[in-house]
Design a protein around this motif. Sequence first.
Motif, PDB file in Angstrom:
ATOM      1  N   SER A 180      90.368  38.657  28.596  1.00  0.00           N
ATOM      2  CA  SER A 180      90.895  40.025  28.643  1.00  0.00           C
ATOM      3  C   SER A 180      92.303  40.107  28.064  1.00  0.00           C
ATOM      4  CB  SER A 180      90.884  40.554  30.074  1.00  0.00           C
ATOM      5  OG  SER A 180      91.689  39.739  30.905  1.00  0.00           O
ATOM      6  N   LYS A 181      93.026  38.962  28.017  1.00  0.00           N
ATOM      7  CA  LYS A 181      94.359  38.938  27.421  1.00  0.00           C
ATOM      8  C   LYS A 181      94.436  37.752  26.473  1.00  0.00           C
ATOM      9  CE  LYS A 181      99.310  38.744  28.391  1.00  0.00           C
ATOM     10  NZ  LYS A 181     100.345  38.681  29.435  1.00  0.00           N
ATOM     11  N   LEU A 182      94.787  38.042  25.220  1.00  0.00           N
ATOM     12  CA  LEU A 182      94.873  37.016  24.191  1.00  0.00           C
ATOM     13  C   LEU A 182      96.270  37.042  23.594  1.00  0.00           C
ATOM     14  CD1 LEU A 182      93.522  34.883  22.373  1.00  0.00           C
ATOM     15  CD2 LEU A 182      92.781  36.772  20.881  1.00  0.00           C
ATOM     16  N   ASN A 183      96.975  35.902  23.675  1.00  0.00           N
ATOM     17  CA  ASN A 183      98.330  35.798  23.156  1.00  0.00           C
ATOM     18  C   ASN A 183      98.323  34.858  21.956  1.00  0.00           C
ATOM     19  OD1 ASN A 183     101.041  35.335  22.646  1.00  0.00           O
ATOM     20  ND2 ASN A 183     101.605  35.304  24.796  1.00  0.00           N
ATOM     21  N   LEU A 184      98.640  35.412  20.782  1.00  0.00           N
ATOM     22  CA  LEU A 184      98.668  34.644  19.537  1.00  0.00           C
ATOM     23  C   LEU A 184     100.075  34.581  18.947  1.00  0.00           C
ATOM     24  CD1 LEU A 184      95.398  36.064  17.981  1.00  0.00           C
ATOM     25  CD2 LEU A 184      95.724  33.800  18.978  1.00  0.00           C
ATOM     26  N   THR A 185     101.079  34.813  19.753  1.00  0.00           N
ATOM     27  CA  THR A 185     102.477  34.834  19.327  1.00  0.00           C
ATOM     28  C   THR A 185     102.862  33.565  18.560  1.00  0.00           C
ATOM     29  OG1 THR A 185     103.115  36.260  21.154  1.00  0.00           O
ATOM     30  CG2 THR A 185     104.852  34.909  20.206  1.00  0.00           C
ATOM     31  N   LEU A 186     103.643  33.763  17.509  1.00  0.00           N
ATOM     32  CA  LEU A 186     104.240  32.666  16.726  1.00  0.00           C
ATOM     33  C   LEU A 186     103.225  31.691  16.146  1.00  0.00           C
ATOM     34  CD1 LEU A 186     107.371  31.873  18.904  1.00  0.00           C
ATOM     35  CD2 LEU A 186     107.362  32.873  16.608  1.00  0.00           C
ATOM     36  N   ASN A 187     102.118  32.207  15.644  1.00  0.00           N
ATOM     37  CA  ASN A 187     101.143  31.390  14.942  1.00  0.00           C
ATOM     38  C   ASN A 187     101.054  31.864  13.498  1.00  0.00           C
ATOM     39  OD1 ASN A 187      99.759  29.395  16.776  1.00  0.00           O
ATOM     40  ND2 ASN A 187      99.626  31.245  18.011  1.00  0.00           N
ATOM     41  N   PRO A 188     100.805  30.954  12.555  1.00  0.00           N
ATOM     42  CA  PRO A 188     100.761  31.331  11.138  1.00  0.00           C
ATOM     43  C   PRO A 188      99.418  31.952  10.740  1.00  0.00           C
ATOM     44  CG  PRO A 188     100.419  28.981  11.356  1.00  0.00           C
ATOM     45  CD  PRO A 188     100.701  29.510  12.747  1.00  0.00           C
ATOM     46  N   LEU A 189      99.116  33.093  11.325  1.00  0.00           N
ATOM     47  CA  LEU A 189      97.849  33.769  11.054  1.00  0.00           C
ATOM     48  C   LEU A 189      98.024  34.896  10.043  1.00  0.00           C
ATOM     49  CD1 LEU A 189      96.507  34.115  14.698  1.00  0.00           C
ATOM     50  CD2 LEU A 189      95.563  32.667  12.906  1.00  0.00           C
ATOM     51  N   LEU A 239     105.982  42.671  18.987  1.00  0.00           N
ATOM     52  CA  LEU A 239     107.419  42.541  18.788  1.00  0.00           C
ATOM     53  C   LEU A 239     107.689  41.620  17.602  1.00  0.00           C
ATOM     54  CD1 LEU A 239     108.508  42.048  22.502  1.00  0.00           C
ATOM     55  CD2 LEU A 239     108.330  44.175  21.221  1.00  0.00           C
ATOM     56  N   GLY A 240     108.564  42.036  16.737  1.00  0.00           N
ATOM     57  CA  GLY A 240     108.925  41.213  15.594  1.00  0.00           C
ATOM     58  C   GLY A 240     107.936  41.254  14.451  1.00  0.00           C
ATOM     59  N   CYS A 241     106.946  42.107  14.519  1.00  0.00           N
ATOM     60  CA  CYS A 241     105.987  42.266  13.417  1.00  0.00           C
ATOM     61  C   CYS A 241     106.553  43.317  12.476  1.00  0.00           C
ATOM     62  CB  CYS A 241     104.616  42.669  13.946  1.00  0.00           C
ATOM     63  SG  CYS A 241     103.864  41.424  14.998  1.00  0.00           S
ATOM     64  N   ARG A 242     107.290  42.867  11.495  1.00  0.00           N
ATOM     65  CA  ARG A 242     108.051  43.768  10.626  1.00  0.00           C
ATOM     66  C   ARG A 242     107.181  44.649   9.739  1.00  0.00           C
ATOM     67  NH1 ARG A 242     113.168  40.024   9.032  1.00  0.00           N
ATOM     68  NH2 ARG A 242     113.573  39.351  11.146  1.00  0.00           N
ATOM     69  N   GLY A 243     105.933  44.297   9.569  1.00  0.00           N
ATOM     70  CA  GLY A 243     105.036  45.107   8.750  1.00  0.00           C
ATOM     71  C   GLY A 243     104.514  46.336   9.473  1.00  0.00           C
ATOM     72  N   ILE A 244     104.791  46.428  10.758  1.00  0.00           N
ATOM     73  CA  ILE A 244     104.351  47.596  11.527  1.00  0.00           C
ATOM     74  C   ILE A 244     105.487  48.602  11.572  1.00  0.00           C
ATOM     75  CG2 ILE A 244     103.604  48.433  13.776  1.00  0.00           C
ATOM     76  CD1 ILE A 244     102.264  45.753  14.243  1.00  0.00           C
ATOM     77  N   THR A 245     105.170  49.811  11.149  1.00  0.00           N
ATOM     78  CA  THR A 245     106.175  50.873  11.095  1.00  0.00           C
ATOM     79  C   THR A 245     105.946  51.877  12.223  1.00  0.00           C
ATOM     80  OG1 THR A 245     104.822  52.306   9.686  1.00  0.00           O
ATOM     81  CG2 THR A 245     106.243  50.670   8.572  1.00  0.00           C
ATOM     82  N   PRO A 246     106.960  52.652  12.567  1.00  0.00           N
ATOM     83  CA  PRO A 246     106.771  53.716  13.561  1.00  0.00           C
ATOM     84  C   PRO A 246     105.658  54.689  13.156  1.00  0.00           C
ATOM     85  CG  PRO A 246     109.105  53.363  13.185  1.00  0.00           C
ATOM     86  CD  PRO A 246     108.367  52.545  12.154  1.00  0.00           C
ATOM     87  N   GLU A 247     105.541  54.964  11.870  1.00  0.00           N
ATOM     88  CA  GLU A 247     104.476  55.856  11.374  1.00  0.00           C
ATOM     89  C   GLU A 247     103.102  55.244  11.628  1.00  0.00           C
ATOM     90  OE1 GLU A 247     102.734  59.195   9.478  1.00  0.00           O
ATOM     91  OE2 GLU A 247     104.677  58.849  10.403  1.00  0.00           O
ATOM     92  N   VAL A 272      98.628  40.121  22.477  1.00  0.00           N
ATOM     93  CA  VAL A 272     100.039  39.809  22.277  1.00  0.00           C
ATOM     94  C   VAL A 272     100.138  39.144  20.911  1.00  0.00           C
ATOM     95  CG1 VAL A 272     102.080  38.664  23.190  1.00  0.00           C
ATOM     96  CG2 VAL A 272     100.317  39.499  24.765  1.00  0.00           C
ATOM     97  N   LEU A 273     100.761  39.856  19.979  1.00  0.00           N
ATOM     98  CA  LEU A 273     100.810  39.423  18.580  1.00  0.00           C
ATOM     99  C   LEU A 273     102.243  39.312  18.082  1.00  0.00           C
ATOM    100  CD1 LEU A 273      98.022  41.859  17.339  1.00  0.00           C
ATOM    101  CD2 LEU A 273      97.749  39.502  18.144  1.00  0.00           C
ATOM    102  N   ASN A 274     103.148  38.988  18.969  1.00  0.00           N
ATOM    103  CA  ASN A 274     104.568  38.937  18.633  1.00  0.00           C
ATOM    104  C   ASN A 274     104.856  37.921  17.532  1.00  0.00           C
ATOM    105  OD1 ASN A 274     104.895  40.765  20.749  1.00  0.00           O
ATOM    106  ND2 ASN A 274     105.365  39.153  22.214  1.00  0.00           N
ATOM    107  N   GLN A 275     105.730  38.336  16.616  1.00  0.00           N
ATOM    108  CA  GLN A 275     106.218  37.476  15.535  1.00  0.00           C
ATOM    109  C   GLN A 275     105.114  36.986  14.595  1.00  0.00           C
ATOM    110  OE1 GLN A 275     109.489  36.856  14.958  1.00  0.00           O
ATOM    111  NE2 GLN A 275     110.070  38.108  16.706  1.00  0.00           N
ATOM    112  N   LEU A 276     104.066  37.780  14.405  1.00  0.00           N
ATOM    113  CA  LEU A 276     103.035  37.411  13.428  1.00  0.00           C
ATOM    114  C   LEU A 276     103.382  38.036  12.090  1.00  0.00           C
ATOM    115  CD1 LEU A 276      99.605  37.648  15.268  1.00  0.00           C
ATOM    116  CD2 LEU A 276     101.073  35.673  14.933  1.00  0.00           C
ATOM    117  N   ILE A 277     103.482  37.222  11.069  1.00  0.00           N
ATOM    118  CA  ILE A 277     103.864  37.690   9.745  1.00  0.00           C
ATOM    119  C   ILE A 277     102.746  38.508   9.105  1.00  0.00           C
ATOM    120  CG2 ILE A 277     104.448  36.919   7.403  1.00  0.00           C
ATOM    121  CD1 ILE A 277     105.816  34.499   8.776  1.00  0.00           C
TER     122      ILE A 277
END
Length: 129
Positions: free
Chosen positions: A26-35, A82-90, A54-59
């Motif tokens: 039910s909860k999957l954390n993939l933070t800081l992986n080169p995916l 968090l830290g996913c720079r490709g995601i915009t507020p729009e 949880v997809l924090n810091q995924l490029i």
Amino acid sequence: VKELDLTGCGIDDKCMAKFPRMPHVSKLNLTLNPLSRRGLLLAITNCRNVDHLVLNQLIGINDTVLLEIADQVPFVSKISALGCRGITPEGVRIVQQLRHGLLVDTSANSSELQDVDSRLAAMELILGL
């Protein structure tokens, strides 16, 4: 397994190709992986019933991938990016319009990260790196 935390495990797209089906996660954390987009979509396809990603810091994540996740994972109710720079507020706004009730947390994606980048650049300059 209800919660699977793979933070910083070095899991890439090749690993995800071998990732087993885990319908009870039910909860999957993939933070800081080169995916990339491909690896991320493989992971969520194998965890179709996940409600918290949880997809924090995924490029490899951006607005388009966020839309694909919202479309392909029917039970997801919260995405931490968090830290996913490709995601915009729009992009977040569009996804939330399409999937009412979906919470997308990107609170540190823009100005805070730019501030961190500025401080790191200053430190590198000082240290001569």
